[in-house]
Scaffold this active site. Structure first.
Site, mmCIF file in Angstrom:
data_model
loop_
_atom_site.group_PDB
_atom_site.id
_atom_site.type_symbol
_atom_site.label_atom_id
_atom_site.label_comp_id
_atom_site.label_asym_id
_atom_site.label_seq_id
_atom_site.Cartn_x
_atom_site.Cartn_y
_atom_site.Cartn_z
ATOM 1 N N PHE A 1 21.048 41.874 -21.191
ATOM 2 C CA PHE A 1 22.393 41.417 -21.099
ATOM 3 C C PHE A 1 22.605 41.879 -19.467
ATOM 4 C CE2 PHE A 1 22.258 46.220 -21.051
ATOM 5 C CZ PHE A 1 23.395 46.204 -19.772
ATOM 6 N N GLU B 1 24.510 38.468 -25.825
ATOM 7 C CA GLU B 1 25.800 38.281 -26.543
ATOM 8 C C GLU B 1 26.669 39.265 -26.401
ATOM 9 O OE1 GLU B 1 23.944 40.219 -27.625
ATOM 10 O OE2 GLU B 1 23.877 41.270 -29.563
ATOM 11 N N SER C 1 14.605 45.962 -24.640
ATOM 12 C CA SER C 1 14.739 47.594 -24.778
ATOM 13 C C SER C 1 13.467 47.565 -25.603
ATOM 14 C CB SER C 1 15.863 48.267 -25.181
ATOM 15 O OG SER C 1 15.937 47.366 -26.800
ATOM 16 N N CYS D 1 15.406 47.268 -15.276
ATOM 17 C CA CYS D 1 14.665 47.101 -15.790
ATOM 18 C C CYS D 1 13.720 47.289 -14.436
ATOM 19 C CB CYS D 1 14.492 45.741 -16.276
ATOM 20 S SG CYS D 1 13.189 45.156 -15.288
ATOM 21 N N GLU E 1 14.908 55.888 -21.347
ATOM 22 C CA GLU E 1 15.652 55.462 -20.479
ATOM 23 C C GLU E 1 16.962 55.220 -19.567
ATOM 24 O OE1 GLU E 1 15.438 51.157 -21.338
ATOM 25 O OE2 GLU E 1 15.804 50.531 -18.809
#
Ligand code: NAD
Length: 497
Positions: free
Chosen positions: A149, A176, A226, A281, A382
Site C-alpha cells: 500500500f 487493496e 512485509s 521501507c 518493524e
C-alpha cells in the site's frame, strides 16, 4: 459508492466475485469507495488475455516498444497532479511527498525508454575457427507484480515499465488499500498506445495472490510487501517453478557519529523517520548514537518532533499525514504502549492526537523513544509508523555489530566527517543499500534497489540491470556456416586447438 473494478484487455471489466474491500480516505477516516476482490477465475481469465497478447507484443521491435513507453512517460507528466491526488486521497501521505514518489517511478519509465540499448546482447567472433557465438536476452511471457500500500504508483513502476519494455505481458495485483492509482496508470498505458492485454490490473486479496502463485502460465513473480508474506510468496513461487523476487520489511538504522554535522544528521533523521508517517521501507526508525552524542541528539530531535506539523496530505503546509487505516493506526499505537512497558523512555508522545475538522482521520503525532535496547520488541520489529527509537552505543564497532546482528538489512546510513569510518562502514555493513551522510539511500532507476537478509528473498533487486535480467532469459547461440566438405561426427568435447 464508487466501485473500483479490474482492468483487463484494455478496459475496465467487472469481476465475477461479490467480494469487495473498503477503501478509505485516511485524512477524514471516511470510506470513499469499494474495490472488487478477484476470484481465481478472474485471475485465470486475465492471464489467458495476457498470454495471447504476448504472442505479438514480444515480437514487436524493442524500438517500437520504447516509443510507447516514451509516450506513457509524457502522459504521466501531463497527469501528474491527478495521479498525485489519487495517492494522497487513498494513502494519506502529503502532496509533495506523493509527487516525489511518482517522480521516482517515472524515472524507471525513463530508464525503460532505453530498452533497445539495454537489450543489446554480446557477440564474439571466431570463438573457434569460423565459429561465432552470441548471447541475447528474450522475454519470459506473462509475469505478475504484487505490491504494497505504501507506494501505490512507485513500487508497481519499479516493475512493469521494465517488464513490458523487455517484451513481457503483465498482471498487476496492487494493494487493496489504495488501488485507484494502478487503474489510472493502466488507462494511461492504453492511451499511450500499448496494445490491449499487455498490461492488466487484477484487484484482490489473498485469493487473487494465491491464484497468481498457482497459475502455470505466470512465469515470474515480483513482490514487495512485509517479510512474512514475502517469504510465503518466495516459497510458493518456487514450489510452482516460477522465477521470483520478493522484497520484504525493514528496520533501518542511521548511525550518528560524534564527529558528524549534527544539524545535518538531525534534519536527515526527521525526514527519514517521520516522512510519509514512517510508512516507508527505507524509513530510518532507529538512530544509533555513538559515544557521547546521545543527549544532544535527543534534545534536538525532541524539539523538532514536537513541532512536526501533522495534517491532511492535501494541505500543502502539512509535513506528515495520517496512517493508512484505522487498524494500522491501532497497531502503531500498541507498539508505542509496548515501548513504554518495555522500559524505553518516551520523550515525545504523539498518541491521542486529534485534529479539528478531521477528528475521525487516522492521525498520530511523531513519537520519539530514548534508551531503547536491542532486546526490546520495539527495536526488533518493524512498526511502520512515525516512531523513532534512539539506541546509545559506545563505539563505531558496537554500532556496526548491532546493525549486522539485526534480521533485516534493507537500508542504513552513517553521518560522519571521518572518511575512514564512512568507507569501512560501506564496505563491512551487512545491508543492501548504504548512505554516507545521506538519510534515505534509495538507488536511482539505473542502479538497482534491494535489501539483504530477511528484507529480500530471491536473487535480484528491482530496476536497473537487475530488472532487465529478472524479466528476460538468456540465450547463447553458437554458429558455423560450413562450406565445402562437412566434418565427420566428433565424439569428444570440442576444444580450441
Ligand atoms: P503486505 O505484506 O501486507 O501486503 C503486500 C501485498 O501482499 C498486498 O498486495 C496484499 O494484498 C498482499 N497480501 C497481504 N496479505 C497476504 C496474504 N496473507 N497472502 C497473500 N497475499 C497477501 O504489506 P503492506 O502492509 O501492503 O506494505 C507494507 C510492508 O511492505 C512493510 O513491511 C514494508 O517494509 C514493505 N515494503 C518493502 C519494500 C521494499 O522494497 N523492501 C518497499 C515497500 C514496502
Amino acid at each position: 459508492m464508487k466501485l473500483i473494478e479490474h482492468f483487463v484487455n484494455g478496459k475496465i471489466i467487472p469481476g465475477s466475485s461479490d467480494k469487495k474491500g473498503k477503501v478509505f480516505n485516511p485524512a477524514t477516516g471516511e470510506q470513499e469507495s469499494e474495490v472488487r476482490l478477484a476470484s481465481r477465475s478472474d485471475l485465470d481469465s486475465a492471464v489467458e488475455v495476457a498470454k495471447k497478447a504476448f504472442e505479438n507484443w514480444s515480437l514487436k521491435p524493442a524500438l517500437q516498444r520504447a516509443r510507447i513507453i516514451f509516450k506513457f512517460k509524457e502522459l504521466i507528466e501531463k497527469n501528474s497532479d491527478e495521479l498525485t491526488k489519487l495517492i494522497v486521497s487513498e494513502h494519506g501521505k502529503v502532496y509533495e511527498d506523493a509527487r516525489g514518489s511518482l517522480t521516482r517511478g517515472l524515472e524507471v519509465v525513463e530508464f525503460s525508454c532505453g530498452i533497445p540499448h539495454l537489450l543489446k546482447g554480446e557477440f564474439s567472433e571466431n570463438v573457434g575457427t569460423n565459429v561465432d557465438s552470441w548471447s541475447i536476452r528474450q522475454p519470459l511471457g506473462v509475469v505478475a507484480g504484487i505490491t504494497p500500500f505504501n507506494f501505490p504508483a512507485m513500487v508497481p513502476m519499479w516493475m512493469f515499465p521494465i517488464a513490458i519494455a523487455c517484451g513481457n505481458t503483465f498482471i498487476l495485483k496492487p494493494s487493496e488499500k489504495d488501488p485507484s492509482c494502478a487503474i489510472r496508470l493502466a488507462e494511461l498505458l492504453s492511451e499511450a498506445g500499448l496494445p490491449d492485454g499487455v498490461f492488466n490490473v487484477i484487484n484482490g486479496d489473498k485469493e487473487a495472490v494465491d491464484a497468481i502463485l498457482e497459475n502455470k502460465d505466470i512465469i515470474a513473480v515480483s513482490f514487495v510487501g512485509s517479510t512474512p508474506i514475502a517469504k510465503y510468496i518466495y516459497e510458493n513461487s518456487a514450489k510452482n517453478e516460477k522465477r521470483v523476487q520478493a522484497l520484504g520489511g525493514a528496520k533501518n538504522h542511521l548511525v550518528v557519529m560524534p564527529d558528524c554535522d549534527l544539524d545535518g544528521a538531525v534534519n536527515g533523521l526527521m525526514g527519514a523517520a517521520y516522512g510519509s508517517a514512517g510508512e516507508r521501507c527505507m524509513a530510518q526508525s532507529v538512530a544509533v548514537a555513538v559515544g557521547d552524542i546521545g543527549d544532544e541528539l535527543v534534545s534536538r530531535l525532541s524539539k523538532k518532533a514536537e513541532a512536526l506539523k501533522v495534517g491532511p496530505g492535501i494541505d500543502k503546509s502539512s509535513e506528515m499525514g495520517p496512517l493508512v487505516t484505522k487498524e494500522h493506526l491501532e497497531k502503531v499505537i500498541s507498539y508505542v504502549d509496548l515501548g513504554v512497558e518495555e522500559g524505553a523512555k518516551l520523550v515525545v508522545d504523539g498518541r491521542g492526537l486529534k485534529l479539528q475538522g478531521y477528528e475521525n482521520g487516522f492521525y498520530i503525532g511523531g513519537c520519539l523513544f530514548d534508551h531503547v535496547n536491542k532486546d526490546m520488541r520495539i527495536y526488533k520489529e518493524e512498526i511502520f509508523g512515525p516512531v523513532l527509537s534512539v539506541v546509545r552505543v559506545k563505539t563505531f564497532e558496537e554500532a556496526a555489530k548491532l546493525i549486522n546482528d539485526h534480521e533485516y538489512g534493507n537500508g542504513v546510513s552513517i553521518y560522519t566527517r571521518d572518511g575512514d569510518a564512512g568507507r569501512t562502514f560501506a564496505s563491512k555493513i551487512q545491508v543492501g543499500m548504504v548512505g554516507i551522510n545521506v538519510p534515505i539511500p534509495v538507488p536511482m532507476a539505473f542502479h538497482s534497489f534491494g535489501g539483504w537478509k530477511r528484507s529480500l528473498f530471491g536473487d535480484s533487486g528491482m530496476h536497473g540491470m537487475e530488472g532487465i535480467k529478472f524479466y528476460t532469459k538468456l540465450k547463447t547461440v553458437t554458429s558455423r556456416w560450413p562450406s565445402g566438405v562437412r566434418s565427420n561426427a566428433e565424439f569428444v568435447m570440442p576444444t580450441m586447438k
